[in-house]
Design a protein around this motif. Structure first.
Motif, PDB file in Angstrom:
ATOM      1  N   ALA A   1       6.117  11.295  -1.454  1.00  0.00           N
ATOM      2  CA  ALA A   1       7.060  10.400  -2.122  1.00  0.00           C
ATOM      3  C   ALA A   1       8.291  10.156  -1.258  1.00  0.00           C
ATOM      4  O   ALA A   1       8.805   9.024  -1.184  1.00  0.00           O
ATOM      5  N   LEU A   2       8.783  11.200  -0.595  1.00  0.00           N
ATOM      6  CA  LEU A   2       9.937  11.043   0.286  1.00  0.00           C
ATOM      7  C   LEU A   2       9.595  10.121   1.461  1.00  0.00           C
ATOM      8  O   LEU A   2      10.392   9.241   1.838  1.00  0.00           O
TER       9      LEU A   2
ATOM     10  N   PRO B   1       0.810  -1.233   0.000  1.00  0.00           N
ATOM     11  CA  PRO B   1       0.000   0.000   0.000  1.00  0.00           C
ATOM     12  C   PRO B   1       0.838   1.275   0.000  1.00  0.00           C
ATOM     13  O   PRO B   1       0.391   2.307  -0.484  1.00  0.00           O
ATOM     14  N   VAL B   2       2.057   1.181   0.554  1.00  0.00           N
ATOM     15  CA  VAL B   2       2.935   2.362   0.495  1.00  0.00           C
ATOM     16  C   VAL B   2       3.220   2.736  -0.961  1.00  0.00           C
ATOM     17  O   VAL B   2       3.162   3.913  -1.358  1.00  0.00           O
ATOM     18  N   VAL B   3       3.516   1.714  -1.768  1.00  0.00           N
ATOM     19  CA  VAL B   3       3.780   1.952  -3.190  1.00  0.00           C
ATOM     20  C   VAL B   3       2.527   2.482  -3.890  1.00  0.00           C
ATOM     21  O   VAL B   3       2.574   3.449  -4.661  1.00  0.00           O
ATOM     22  N   LEU B   4       1.370   1.851  -3.588  1.00  0.00           N
ATOM     23  CA  LEU B   4       0.128   2.259  -4.253  1.00  0.00           C
ATOM     24  C   LEU B   4      -0.274   3.680  -3.891  1.00  0.00           C
ATOM     25  O   LEU B   4      -0.659   4.482  -4.754  1.00  0.00           O
ATOM     26  N   LEU B   5      -0.179   4.015  -2.606  1.00  0.00           N
ATOM     27  CA  LEU B   5      -0.580   5.352  -2.160  1.00  0.00           C
ATOM     28  C   LEU B   5       0.343   6.430  -2.741  1.00  0.00           C
ATOM     29  O   LEU B   5      -0.108   7.504  -3.151  1.00  0.00           O
ATOM     30  N   SER B   6       1.643   6.148  -2.771  1.00  0.00           N
ATOM     31  CA  SER B   6       2.580   7.136  -3.317  1.00  0.00           C
ATOM     32  C   SER B   6       2.356   7.330  -4.811  1.00  0.00           C
ATOM     33  O   SER B   6       2.468   8.451  -5.334  1.00  0.00           O
ATOM     34  N   CYS B   7       2.034   6.236  -5.509  1.00  0.00           N
ATOM     35  CA  CYS B   7       1.731   6.366  -6.943  1.00  0.00           C
ATOM     36  C   CYS B   7       0.453   7.183  -7.152  1.00  0.00           C
ATOM     37  O   CYS B   7       0.386   8.050  -8.048  1.00  0.00           O
ATOM     38  N   ALA B   8      -0.571   6.913  -6.339  1.00  0.00           N
ATOM     39  CA  ALA B   8      -1.827   7.659  -6.471  1.00  0.00           C
ATOM     40  C   ALA B   8      -1.626   9.144  -6.205  1.00  0.00           C
ATOM     41  O   ALA B   8      -2.287  10.004  -6.801  1.00  0.00           O
ATOM     42  N   ALA B   9      -0.703   9.476  -5.312  1.00  0.00           N
ATOM     43  CA  ALA B   9      -0.445  10.886  -4.996  1.00  0.00           C
ATOM     44  C   ALA B   9       0.057  11.656  -6.208  1.00  0.00           C
ATOM     45  O   ALA B   9      -0.080  12.889  -6.276  1.00  0.00           O
ATOM     46  N   LEU B  10       0.638  10.947  -7.183  1.00  0.00           N
ATOM     47  CA  LEU B  10       1.153  11.629  -8.370  1.00  0.00           C
ATOM     48  C   LEU B  10       0.049  12.292  -9.190  1.00  0.00           C
ATOM     49  O   LEU B  10       0.336  13.138 -10.040  1.00  0.00           O
TER      50      LEU B  10
ATOM     51  N   LEU C   1      11.154   5.291  -8.208  1.00  0.00           N
ATOM     52  CA  LEU C   1      10.637   5.891  -9.435  1.00  0.00           C
ATOM     53  C   LEU C   1       9.594   6.958  -9.120  1.00  0.00           C
ATOM     54  O   LEU C   1       9.542   8.015  -9.756  1.00  0.00           O
ATOM     55  N   VAL C   2       8.774   6.685  -8.097  1.00  0.00           N
ATOM     56  CA  VAL C   2       7.778   7.668  -7.665  1.00  0.00           C
ATOM     57  C   VAL C   2       8.478   8.933  -7.175  1.00  0.00           C
ATOM     58  O   VAL C   2       8.084  10.057  -7.492  1.00  0.00           O
TER      59      VAL C   2
END
Length: 391
Positions: free
Chosen positions: A67-68, A44-53, A86-87
């Motif tokens: 992202a940080l 979920p950390v990866v998913l949430l950071s991607c969604a923030a983009l 990458l995010v």
């Protein structure tokens, strides 16, 4: 350098989907399957950071912070750098691209410090894996590359702005020049012709003190001065109009040729008109034809010492030819404002004008005016030199 700015909802959705897919596949490959609790927590950390983009353009600083934090959380959970980087790279790129260079440098330094601490923590296990240097290299490449790109874009935008301002200034100067020349032509035409007739009639009355001739001269002077005031008022009315959409003042055209010939004939000239049938002239061509005949007659009256004048107007293809020819014996001289103004009127409509000695003697003014005018810039070369004009 032209920068490609790929934006919009579709572009942002495609970017988020692409980054998310790469990050998730990277997590699965790096972990060889999502099995442990830490790996499931990193998902979920990866998913949430991607969604923030999705909000990286409207909220670049908060998205960079997210992202940080995702990079830090991923490293804390799995104890190694991962595809979530990458995010962070995309968020960092956006920060620099939107002008937040100082914030991007701060976030980049924080991430490098975090990786350095993680490298130090695992140094005993493997002697360090160089992740800090690799991470720092990525960040430097992103920041430097985007900064150069942004500076080039800003420089190009500034150059375009300066070029647009220069074009605007040049257009304003061109319009001012055209207006100044137009005003000069109108005042010259409105005053020069009638004042020349007044001068001729006054001279005749002074040198030939005949009561009948004096009466005729005074009558001609009265009529010419009246017409001068009428044209001057009309010209000033046009010049003083503040609303460009206001009804235009009726401009003189060839329909007033008879009155023009009658007034000029009072000076003793024998004037012959040859008007061939032609389709109605555009208003600007009609006005130019009248003014050219008027100025030519003024020159004949003042300089030609002529007895007869022929005025010819005839169609020729898509043009109309206007000719004024006299049998005068005046001494040729350099062209003045009158001949220059006639040439400017003709060229402003895409036509031409010549003035010079006629083949059989005398002086000939010939103007070619398009019936479908195509305006050209003012300030072209002067017409042929000829007899000095009324100016």
């Amino acid at each position: 350098m032209v920068r490609w700015r790929w934006r919009g909802p579709v572009a942002e959705t495609a970017l988020v989907a692409g980054v998310g897919l790469v990050a998730l596949l990277g997590l699965a490959v790096q972990s060889r399957g999502v099995d442990t609790a830490a790996e499931w927590t990193a998902l979920p950390v990866v998913l949430l950071s991607c969604a923030a983009l999705f909000w990286r353009r409207s909220r670049p600083v908060p998205v960079g912070a997210v992202a940080l934090a995702a990079v830090a959380a991923y490293g804390a959970l799995l104890h190694q750098p991962g595809p979530v980087m990458l995010v962070f790279v995309v968020a960092l790129y956006t920060l620099v691209d939107e002008g937040h260079l100082a914030v991007a440098l701060g976030f980049g330094a924080a991430s490098v410090l975090a990786f350095a601490l993680a490298d130090g923590y695992h140094a005993d296990d493997g002697g360090g894996n160089g992740a800090t240097l690799l991470h720092a290299g990525w960040l430097v490449a992103v920041i430097v590359g985007v900064t150069r790109n942004r500076r080039a874009y800003v420089a190009e935008a500034r150059a375009r702005e300066l070029a647009a301002e220069q074009r605007k200034d040049e257009e304003a100067r061109r319009r001012a020049t055209e207006d100044r020349l137009r005003i000069a032509r109108e005042l010259h035409d409105a005053l020069g012709h009638h004042l020349s007739l007044i001068n001729v009639q006054a001279s005749a009355a002074l040198h030939r003190p005949d009561p009948d001739r004096s009466t005729q001269a005074l009558t001609a002077i009265k009529q010419a001065s009246k017409e001068t005031l009428t044209e001057l008022r009309a010209t000033l009315t046009v010049l003083r109009r503040e609303d460009d959409n206001a009804p235009a003042v009726t401009a003189p055209g060839l329909d007033r040729l008879y009155a023009l010939v009658t007034a000029a004939g009072r000076s003793g000239l024998a004037i012959r008109t040859e008007l061939a049938e032609t389709r109605p002239l555009p208003p600007e061509a009609d006005r130019a034809a009248y003014r050219i005949v008027q100025e030519a007659l003024t020159n004949v009256t003042r300089h030609a010492r002529a007895h007869t004048v022929a005025i010819r107007v005839r169609p020729e293809g898509d043009d109309v030819l206007v000719e004024v020819e006299d049998d005068g014996t005046g001494t040729p001289g350099p062209p003045g404002y009158g001949i220059r103004g006639m040439g400017e009127r003709a060229r402003a409509l895409g036509g031409s004008l010549t003035a010079g000695r006629a083949p059989g003697g005398g002086f000939l003014v010939r103007a070619r005016l398009p019936l479908r005018p195509a305006p050209v810039p003012v300030g072209a070369a002067a017409p042929h030199a000829g007899r000095g004009d009324a100016a």
